[in-house]
Design a protein around this motif. Structure first.
Motif, PDB file in Angstrom:
ATOM      1  N   LEU A 110      90.344  16.262 -38.440  1.00 51.97           N
ATOM      2  CA  LEU A 110      91.231  17.163 -37.684  1.00 51.97           C
ATOM      3  C   LEU A 110      92.652  17.155 -38.246  1.00 51.97           C
ATOM      4  O   LEU A 110      93.390  18.126 -38.100  1.00 51.97           O
ATOM      5  CB  LEU A 110      91.246  16.779 -36.208  1.00 51.97           C
ATOM      6  CG  LEU A 110      90.054  17.265 -35.386  1.00 51.97           C
ATOM      7  CD1 LEU A 110      90.144  16.750 -33.962  1.00 51.97           C
ATOM      8  CD2 LEU A 110      89.947  18.780 -35.375  1.00 51.97           C
ATOM      9  N   SER A 121      89.400  22.053 -32.824  1.00 52.31           N
ATOM     10  CA  SER A 121      88.148  21.388 -32.454  1.00 52.31           C
ATOM     11  C   SER A 121      87.065  22.404 -32.061  1.00 52.31           C
ATOM     12  O   SER A 121      85.913  22.039 -31.928  1.00 52.31           O
ATOM     13  CB  SER A 121      88.372  20.387 -31.337  1.00 52.31           C
ATOM     14  OG  SER A 121      88.961  21.048 -30.258  1.00 52.31           O
ATOM     15  N   TYR A 126      83.972  22.615 -37.913  1.00 51.29           N
ATOM     16  CA  TYR A 126      84.198  21.303 -37.284  1.00 51.29           C
ATOM     17  C   TYR A 126      83.028  20.934 -36.358  1.00 51.29           C
ATOM     18  O   TYR A 126      82.602  19.790 -36.295  1.00 51.29           O
ATOM     19  CB  TYR A 126      85.519  21.336 -36.513  1.00 51.29           C
ATOM     20  CG  TYR A 126      85.832  20.020 -35.839  1.00 51.29           C
ATOM     21  CD1 TYR A 126      86.208  18.910 -36.588  1.00 51.29           C
ATOM     22  CD2 TYR A 126      85.739  19.885 -34.455  1.00 51.29           C
ATOM     23  CE1 TYR A 126      86.478  17.700 -35.992  1.00 51.29           C
ATOM     24  CE2 TYR A 126      86.011  18.677 -33.841  1.00 51.29           C
ATOM     25  CZ  TYR A 126      86.377  17.592 -34.610  1.00 51.29           C
ATOM     26  OH  TYR A 126      86.641  16.395 -34.015  1.00 51.29           O
ATOM     27  N   LYS A 127      82.482  21.944 -35.686  1.00 50.51           N
ATOM     28  CA  LYS A 127      81.349  21.667 -34.779  1.00 50.51           C
ATOM     29  C   LYS A 127      80.117  21.189 -35.561  1.00 50.51           C
ATOM     30  O   LYS A 127      79.385  20.321 -35.103  1.00 50.51           O
ATOM     31  CB  LYS A 127      80.998  22.908 -33.966  1.00 50.51           C
ATOM     32  CG  LYS A 127      82.010  23.224 -32.881  1.00 50.51           C
ATOM     33  CD  LYS A 127      81.469  24.394 -32.083  1.00 50.51           C
ATOM     34  CE  LYS A 127      82.500  24.995 -31.170  1.00 50.51           C
ATOM     35  NZ  LYS A 127      82.054  26.282 -30.643  1.00 50.51           N
ATOM     36  N   ARG A 130      80.792  17.607 -36.338  1.00 47.37           N
ATOM     37  CA  ARG A 130      80.662  16.756 -35.143  1.00 47.37           C
ATOM     38  C   ARG A 130      79.186  16.510 -34.816  1.00 47.37           C
ATOM     39  O   ARG A 130      78.792  15.381 -34.519  1.00 47.37           O
ATOM     40  CB  ARG A 130      81.361  17.431 -33.964  1.00 47.37           C
ATOM     41  CG  ARG A 130      82.012  16.448 -33.027  1.00 47.37           C
ATOM     42  CD  ARG A 130      82.802  17.134 -31.969  1.00 47.37           C
ATOM     43  NE  ARG A 130      82.090  18.297 -31.434  1.00 47.37           N
ATOM     44  CZ  ARG A 130      82.675  19.302 -30.789  1.00 47.37           C
ATOM     45  NH1 ARG A 130      83.968  19.291 -30.587  1.00 47.37           N
ATOM     46  NH2 ARG A 130      81.987  20.305 -30.326  1.00 47.37           N
TER      47      ARG A 130
END
Ligand SMILES: Cc1cc2nc3c(=O)[nH]c(=O)nc-3n(C[C@H](O)[C@H](O)[C@H](O)COP(=O)(O)O)c2cc1C
Length: 407
Positions: A110, A121, A126-127, A130
């Motif tokens: 991040l 986020s 980014y997902k 994650r």
């Protein structure tokens, strides 16, 4: 335009994880020369890599990576365009989850952004990261037990004629292609694909027919398909025929005519599957509903053909639940390499399991495609990998056999 690509893959035993640092260093330099930036995550078994840069450079790097024997099961998860880079200035940065805690990695990622552009986020890239960190083995749906190298193929003649004689006055011909259950060694049905009088395409055949005679000719051709199926020695097997739904609506007594073709050829309605495409169903649904009821009442099976190629998609199943759903070849092709296609097929399988609809994958040409589809639970297949359509006959079938290694 700035392209972004994400893929996941699995380490092959040939790469000692300790050699990873060298690989990353060389890759990072090469990427920088091509103005490609990004990150690589590794958990000891799986990789997730984000590549961003000029589209041609990203494609070239990805093509090289895909051929690298040090990893396998390379599946593309995302191909997109972005207004700015997410991971500036660095050819490639490795995050090694064996030595870094997940929250530390996520925080570092991040913080990567520039002052002008912070990675948010809720960013899709980014997902993906994650999800991978939370569960690397399931990210994007890694499927286990897909090992094409476990299989070899053996040709066996089919129980049907390979070249049946035509009837004297037959206006069209048919190429037959089996739909099989490879692991059960079972032929579940034969699809009769219409051809012109000289073996030409369906379009060629239908273009010779006056528009006002189209539905009549379509319905009549099913009689010839069933007569040929009988000549091939269909026995108790099933036959799938493609029918324009409007033929059932426009021709008075169409279902009775079809039933007459069936009984005249000493078949029973339960052996017949009528295939229609999703666009055909949707465009004439109100009129077609009546015909569907008639077919059902007669005990004839219904299949949606080329599912996924039209406009309706899964919402079609809210209106109409067929016995079978055939996933279109455009989704099947290279499914082992493509995350979005994999997600679509899994959704189709879940939905059909709940509705007790049998799923068939059509257009299967590669052993890798078949292995992936078997691993997620599909059991019925049609395609060149197993058998090509043959004019007025059925070809020998290429059955997969597991290679048994000597201990
Ligand atoms: C998981 C993984 C990620 C890789 N990422 C890159 C990369 O981002 N850029 C790159 O140039 N090579 C990368 N490589 C190495 C390439 O696959 C290939 O070995 C390298 O580009 C040299 O290609 P060449 O032998 O055709 O010159 C990666 C390899 C693996 C196993």
């Amino acid at each position: 335009m700035l392209a972004t690509l994400i893929y996941r893959s699995r380490l092959n035993r040939t790469l000692d994880p300790s050699q990873l640092a060298g690989l990353v260093e060389r890759a990072s330099l090469r990427n920088a020369q091509l103005h490609v930036t990004g990150i690589l995550l590794f958990d000891g078994d799986h990789f997730l890599q984000v590549l961003e840069g000029p589209q041609a450079s990203v494609n070239a790097v990805y093509e090289r990576i895909g051929k690298d024997p040090r990893h396998g099961n390379v599946v593309e998860l995302l191909r997109d365009f972005a207004p700015r880079r997410r991971f500036v200035d660095r050819g490639m940065v490795l995050f090694d989850l064996r030595v870094m805690k997940p929250h530390v990695v996520l925080r570092a990622i991040l913080r990567f952004g520039t002052l002008k552009y912070k990675l948010a986020s809720n960013d899709r890239v980014y997902k993906f990261i994650r999800t991978f960190i939370a569960s690397p083995s399931t990210n994007g749906g890694v499927v286990r037990n897909t090992s094409p190298e476990q299989w070899r193929f053996a040709i066996k003649t089919s129980p049907f004629a390979s070249d049946a004689p035509l009837f004297h006055e037959q206006p069209c011909q048919f190429a037959f292609q089996p739909i099989i259950e490879p692991l059960r060694g079972n032929i579940s049905s034969l699809e009769a694909l219409i051809r012109g009088p000289n073996g030409g395409s369906p379009q060629e055949y239908f273009s010779t027919i006056a528009p006002n005679k189209l539905h009549e000719a379509d319905l009549a051709s099913k009689g010839w398909a069933l007569a040929m199926a009988r000549r091939l020695g269909i026995g108790n097997h099933k036959v799938a025929i493609n029918l324009l739904p409007m033929s059932l609506v426009k021709i008075p007594g169409a279902v009775d005519i079809l039933l007459n073709h069936i009984t005249r050829n000493q078949l029973n309605p339960g052996q017949i599957i009528v295939e229609v495409t999703e666009d055909e169903v949707i465009s004439g649904y109100e009129e077609f509903t009546w015909a569907i009821r008639q077919l059902r009442a007669a005990g004839i099976g219904l299949a949606i053909d080329d599912f996924g190629s039209g406009f309706a998609g899964l919402s079609l199943l809210a209106k109409f639940q067929p016995d079978k759903l055939k996933i279109d070849r455009t989704i099947v092709t290279d499914i082992h390499l493509h995350g979005p296609k994999q997600a679509i097929v899994k959704a189709i399988i879940d939905c059909c399991a709940e509705l007790q609809i049998t799923v068939v994958a059509e257009g299967v040409e590669k052993v890798e495609e078949w292995c992936w589809l078997e691993a997620v639970g599909i059991q019925r297949f049609q395609g060149f990998l197993f058998a090509r359509p043959v004019l007025n006959g059925v070809s020998a079938i290429n059955w997969p056999q597991r290679i048994l290694h000597k201990i």
